[in-house]
Design a protein around this motif. Structure first.
Motif, mmCIF file in Angstrom:
data_model
loop_
_atom_site.group_PDB
_atom_site.id
_atom_site.type_symbol
_atom_site.label_atom_id
_atom_site.label_comp_id
_atom_site.label_asym_id
_atom_site.label_seq_id
_atom_site.Cartn_x
_atom_site.Cartn_y
_atom_site.Cartn_z
ATOM 1 N N SER A 146 105.745 52.768 17.586
ATOM 2 C CA SER A 146 105.025 53.926 17.043
ATOM 3 C C SER A 146 103.709 54.150 17.785
ATOM 4 O O SER A 146 103.352 55.276 18.109
ATOM 5 N N ILE A 147 102.981 53.063 18.043
ATOM 6 C CA ILE A 147 101.679 53.166 18.715
ATOM 7 C C ILE A 147 101.829 53.741 20.126
ATOM 8 O O ILE A 147 101.072 54.615 20.549
ATOM 9 N N TYR A 148 102.833 53.253 20.869
ATOM 10 C CA TYR A 148 103.021 53.710 22.254
ATOM 11 C C TYR A 148 103.959 54.909 22.353
ATOM 12 O O TYR A 148 104.343 55.301 23.438
ATOM 13 N N GLU A 149 104.292 55.470 21.154
ATOM 14 C CA GLU A 149 105.121 56.692 21.087
ATOM 15 C C GLU A 149 106.412 56.536 21.882
ATOM 16 O O GLU A 149 106.825 57.409 22.660
ATOM 17 N N LYS A 150 107.076 55.382 21.687
ATOM 18 C CA LYS A 150 108.314 55.091 22.410
ATOM 19 C C LYS A 150 109.554 55.232 21.516
ATOM 20 O O LYS A 150 110.660 54.883 21.936
ATOM 21 N N GLU A 151 109.368 55.701 20.256
ATOM 22 C CA GLU A 151 110.493 55.702 19.320
ATOM 23 C C GLU A 151 111.673 56.513 19.846
ATOM 24 O O GLU A 151 112.835 56.182 19.615
ATOM 25 N N HIS A 152 111.362 57.612 20.504
ATOM 26 C CA HIS A 152 112.415 58.531 20.918
ATOM 27 C C HIS A 152 112.863 58.294 22.361
ATOM 28 O O HIS A 152 113.674 59.062 22.888
ATOM 29 N N GLU A 153 112.306 57.296 23.034
ATOM 30 C CA GLU A 153 112.772 56.967 24.370
ATOM 31 C C GLU A 153 113.984 56.051 24.275
ATOM 32 O O GLU A 153 114.180 55.354 23.280
ATOM 33 N N ASN A 154 114.765 56.019 25.326
ATOM 34 C CA ASN A 154 116.048 55.316 25.283
ATOM 35 C C ASN A 154 115.871 53.828 25.567
ATOM 36 O O ASN A 154 116.502 53.270 26.473
ATOM 37 N N ILE A 155 115.011 53.177 24.806
ATOM 38 C CA ILE A 155 114.814 51.727 24.945
ATOM 39 C C ILE A 155 115.596 51.034 23.834
ATOM 40 O O ILE A 155 115.375 51.294 22.649
ATOM 41 N N GLN A 156 116.501 50.169 24.204
ATOM 42 C CA GLN A 156 117.334 49.467 23.233
ATOM 43 C C GLN A 156 116.732 48.092 22.918
ATOM 44 O O GLN A 156 116.317 47.367 23.830
ATOM 45 N N PHE A 157 116.693 47.760 21.643
ATOM 46 C CA PHE A 157 116.245 46.429 21.215
ATOM 47 C C PHE A 157 117.433 45.658 20.653
ATOM 48 O O PHE A 157 118.144 46.164 19.785
ATOM 49 N N GLN A 158 117.637 44.469 21.179
ATOM 50 C CA GLN A 158 118.721 43.608 20.688
ATOM 51 C C GLN A 158 118.089 42.380 20.024
ATOM 52 O O GLN A 158 117.252 41.702 20.623
ATOM 53 N N TYR A 159 118.493 42.123 18.776
ATOM 54 C CA TYR A 159 117.929 41.004 18.022
ATOM 55 C C TYR A 159 119.018 39.976 17.726
ATOM 56 O O TYR A 159 120.125 40.323 17.317
ATOM 57 N N ASN A 160 118.683 38.728 17.947
ATOM 58 C CA ASN A 160 119.532 37.615 17.491
ATOM 59 C C ASN A 160 118.591 36.590 16.855
ATOM 60 O O ASN A 160 118.149 35.645 17.495
ATOM 61 N N LEU A 161 118.270 36.838 15.569
ATOM 62 C CA LEU A 161 117.210 36.084 14.909
ATOM 63 C C LEU A 161 117.786 35.307 13.723
ATOM 64 O O LEU A 161 118.398 35.901 12.830
ATOM 65 N N GLN A 162 117.569 34.023 13.729
ATOM 66 C CA GLN A 162 118.008 33.201 12.591
ATOM 67 C C GLN A 162 117.194 33.574 11.353
ATOM 68 O O GLN A 162 115.964 33.525 11.366
ATOM 69 N N SER A 163 117.875 33.952 10.264
ATOM 70 C CA SER A 163 117.216 34.637 9.142
ATOM 71 C C SER A 163 116.270 33.762 8.326
ATOM 72 O O SER A 163 115.368 34.273 7.676
ATOM 73 N N ASP A 164 116.461 32.435 8.329
ATOM 74 C CA ASP A 164 115.689 31.588 7.414
ATOM 75 C C ASP A 164 114.487 30.918 8.077
ATOM 76 O O ASP A 164 113.904 29.983 7.520
ATOM 77 N N ILE A 165 114.095 31.352 9.240
ATOM 78 C CA ILE A 165 112.988 30.691 9.945
ATOM 79 C C ILE A 165 111.655 31.186 9.408
ATOM 80 O O ILE A 165 111.401 32.389 9.357
ATOM 81 N N LYS A 166 110.795 30.231 8.999
ATOM 82 C CA LYS A 166 109.453 30.550 8.533
ATOM 83 C C LYS A 166 108.440 29.683 9.273
ATOM 84 O O LYS A 166 108.743 28.555 9.669
ATOM 85 N N LEU A 167 107.233 30.231 9.440
ATOM 86 C CA LEU A 167 106.121 29.473 10.011
ATOM 87 C C LEU A 167 104.927 29.570 9.080
ATOM 88 O O LEU A 167 104.764 30.573 8.374
ATOM 89 N N ASP A 168 104.093 28.506 9.085
ATOM 90 C CA ASP A 168 102.876 28.600 8.289
ATOM 91 C C ASP A 168 101.957 29.666 8.880
ATOM 92 O O ASP A 168 102.139 30.117 10.007
ATOM 93 N N ALA A 169 100.953 30.058 8.087
ATOM 94 C CA ALA A 169 100.123 31.220 8.437
ATOM 95 C C ALA A 169 99.457 31.077 9.807
ATOM 96 O O ALA A 169 99.452 32.019 10.609
ATOM 97 N N ASP A 170 98.886 29.910 10.106
ATOM 98 C CA ASP A 170 98.160 29.729 11.366
ATOM 99 C C ASP A 170 99.082 29.893 12.573
ATOM 100 O O ASP A 170 98.775 30.599 13.533
ATOM 101 N N LYS A 171 100.251 29.223 12.511
ATOM 102 C CA LYS A 171 101.189 29.326 13.625
ATOM 103 C C LYS A 171 101.788 30.721 13.726
ATOM 104 O O LYS A 171 102.068 31.212 14.820
#
Length: 622
Positions: free
Chosen positions: A506-531
């Motif tokens: 949104s900040i770089y106004e790239k929403e409508h450009e043809n940039i594809q994002f692929q995510y492979n993120l393990q759903s249960d991963i958490k980190l403490d606030a500092d990390k």
């Protein structure tokens, strides 16, 4: 007025005739009839006639020495002022009514007067006093099992939580109110639906908000209550504005304003001025927006509407920023900060926490008391049976001692449990306050940095300030997640990564450009606030670098891929890659952004494998 007087005469004659047939039932007094008529006319929205009737009721009650009706008439006059949008004057009448009722020792009516005082203070954004009176009234309503007034009290608490942005608690209390009102088919069901819709609107769930608003509008339209309908139309218009459908927004806001003017709803009219000011801003009609907002500010000062003042000054700040008048923008920014801070200063927040803790603890104590009473009955029965069986045995002393020890252990456990609950709750609220204040400080820093960016004309300096704002936004997002989460000690990384990426697009106004994002993120991963803050800055720099430098017109399908998983407990692997043009020279590796990436990996105590042959790939283990 003649029709009203004829109506009163008819009611009085009918009451007298009915009394003649049934001498054992006491007929209504004239002051009581005047009071009831004033309330009925107020519900139809005619405040002028209602004022005339209630003044006559006060005069008649004093003449006939009817103290109860006198107190009731004063309370009704406060309700009329509250309905007219003047909570300051309403407060004076509610306090007078409460003093009279306390002398008469009428417990149910005292509780109602306290609730009315709480609602008045809430309308003036004085939350500490509002909660004080509402919580006191709730105790009596629970004791008397007064479902109607208990629903109203829960509704008021829900509104306060909503204004304080604690949406989970707000929905809890509003749903409690809706449940109670549904049990008795109350006419106020539409009000609860409207309030639930308002919470969803503030949460950004616009379709859910429209669903509840339209249900409320349907019920209110059937009851022909113009003032209530105007509020719902206003809410619907606001949602359409947030969705970007400005024509629909104008239609609903215009209908709402007409009804408010017709009903002489002063606070409603001020709210309409603010709503049109905000809408004109969206249309880039800055002069019209400024005029509407100045009208709103004038009326809000008169009636002590602090929240509306803060919102109006914030809009004026944005308008003058757009016009390039930064001196005026700074002035309005100061005004906005002053009124925003006054909504929740340190003293008010402490009072709020104390009230909430007091209410919840008293509820727990009632439950424990009931359990103890039942346990005492059971213990007494068991002791009696034991004494009957062993009446000839010399073991009574042993049984009594054993019973005392058992009860002592139980009481000790209950005390420890209650103290632990109290400590945990207070700690939870302190942590929430801490994260909320940190988030607010980040917002101030973000706004100042943004204002400085607008004042700077040199492109390179402007770009540096913009990049710093991205980093501040990444840290703000962490504290937002912590404040909204019950845990408040850790952040769920997959949700955070997606939100951060969307913000950067949104900040770089790239929403409508043809940039594809692929995510492979393990759903249960958490980190403490500092990390999590360190990790967030790392992702921010990687994505920002790709959006700004990786892709050019020669790349057909620009793609960014993010992989995150945990190969074993406490160990994580994060792989970031894009198919851009990679690093063209060693100089590219000496930029501030690249140095920050290296520093964040070191802070995570991680290692990295960097590949630049085809695009860019970071394989990070930490």
């Amino acid at each position: 007025m003649k029709s009203v007087i004829l109506c009163l005469v008819s009611i009085f004659i009918c009451s007298t005739a009915f009394a003649a047939k049934k001498p054992e039932s006491k007929p209504k007094s004239l002051s009581a009839i005047l009071n009831d008529s004033a309330v009925a006319i107020l519900k139809k929205g005619d405040t002028k006639e209602a004022f005339a009737l209630v003044d006559k009721a006060i005069e008649q009650a004093i003449k006939d020495n009817e103290n109860v009706e006198h107190a009731k008439a004063i309370n009704n006059k406060g309700l009329i002022y509250l309905k007219s949008g003047d909570p300051k004057v309403a407060l004076l009448y509610f306090e007078q009514s409460l003093d009279l009722l306390k002398k008469l020792k009428l417990k149910p009516k005292i509780a109602t007067a306290m609730l009315n005082l709480g609602i008045s203070y809430k309308e003036m954004s004085n939350y500490d006093k509002a909660l004080k009176y509402v919580f006191e009234s709730i105790e009596t309503f629970i004791e008397l099992k007064d479902t109607v007034q208990l629903g109203a009290a829960y509704n008021t608490i829900g509104n306060i939580f909503n204004e304080m942005s604690d949406y989970k608690q707000s929905l809890f209390y509003h749903n409690q109110s809706l449940h109670l009102r549904s049990l008795i088919n109350s006419e106020y069901i539409s009000g609860s639906l409207l309030n639930i819709g308002s919470v969803y609107k503030n949460m950004g769930l616009y379709d859910s908000a429209l669903f509840y608003f339209n249900r409320s509008l349907k019920l209110k339209t059937q009851s022909n209550k113009n003032n209530n309908v105007s509020n719902t139309l206003s809410k619907i218009g606001e949602v359409y504005e947030l969705k970007g459908d400005y024509n629909s927004a104008y239609k609903y806001l215009n209908e709402s304003q007409k009804l408010r003017i017709e009903a002489k709803d002063l606070t409603g009219m001020a709210r309409s001025d603010y709503e049109f000011g905000k809408l004109y801003f969206k249309f880039s009609k800055y002069p019209q927006a400024t005029v509407s907002l100045q009208k709103c500010i004038k009326q809000s000062h008169e009636f002590g509407q602090i929240k509306l003042l803060a919102e109006s000054y914030e809009m004026l700040k944005l308008i003058f920023e757009k016009k390039g008048l930064y001196k005026e923008a700074l002035h309005y920014a100061d005004q906005f900060k002053y009124y925003k801070d006054s909504l929740m200063n340190k003293e008010k927040q402490k009072m709020f926490l104390d009230m909430q803790v007091k209410y919840e603890l008293e509820g727990k104590e009632r439950e424990i008391s009931e359990l103890n009473n039942q346990r005492e009955k059971n213990d007494a029965l068991m002791q009696n049976q034991t004494l009957q069986i062993r009446i000839n045995e010399n073991s009574n002393r042993f049984l009594i001692i054993a019973l005392i020890l058992v009860l002592s252990v139980v009481v000790l456990m209950l005390i420890l449990f209650r103290n632990n609950k109290k400590f945990t709750y207070k700690l939870d609220m302190v942590l929430r306050d801490l994260h909320h204040r940190v988030k607010n400080n980040f917002q101030v820093l973000y706004a100042l940095n943004n204002l400085q960016k607008n004042l700077v004309e040199e492109p390179k300096a402007k770009a540096i300030l913009a990049t710093n704002n991205d980093r501040i936004a990444a840290m703000m997002l962490i504290h937002k997640e912590l404040y909204m989460d019950r845990d408040m000690t850790s952040v769920t990384l997959p949700d955070y990564i997606r939100t951060l990426v969307n913000n950067l697009l949104s900040i770089y106004e790239k929403e409508h450009e043809n940039i594809q994002f692929q995510y492979n993120l393990q759903s249960d991963i958490k980190l403490d606030a500092d990390k999590a803050i360190v990790f967030g800055l790392l992702v921010n720099e990687l994505v920002t670098n790709s959006l700004k430098h990786a892709f050019n017109s020669s790349i057909d399908s620009p793609t960014i891929r993010l992989d995150l998983y945990s190969p074993e407990p406490g160990k994580y692997r994060f792989i970031y890659s894009d198919n851009g043009q990679g690093l063209s020279s060693k100089e590219d590796k000496k930029t501030l952004g690249m140095n920050l990436i290296d520093n964040q990996i070191k802070l995570l105590k991680g290692s990295v494998v960097l590949q630049t042959q085809t695009g860019l790939k970071y394989d990070i283990s930490f």
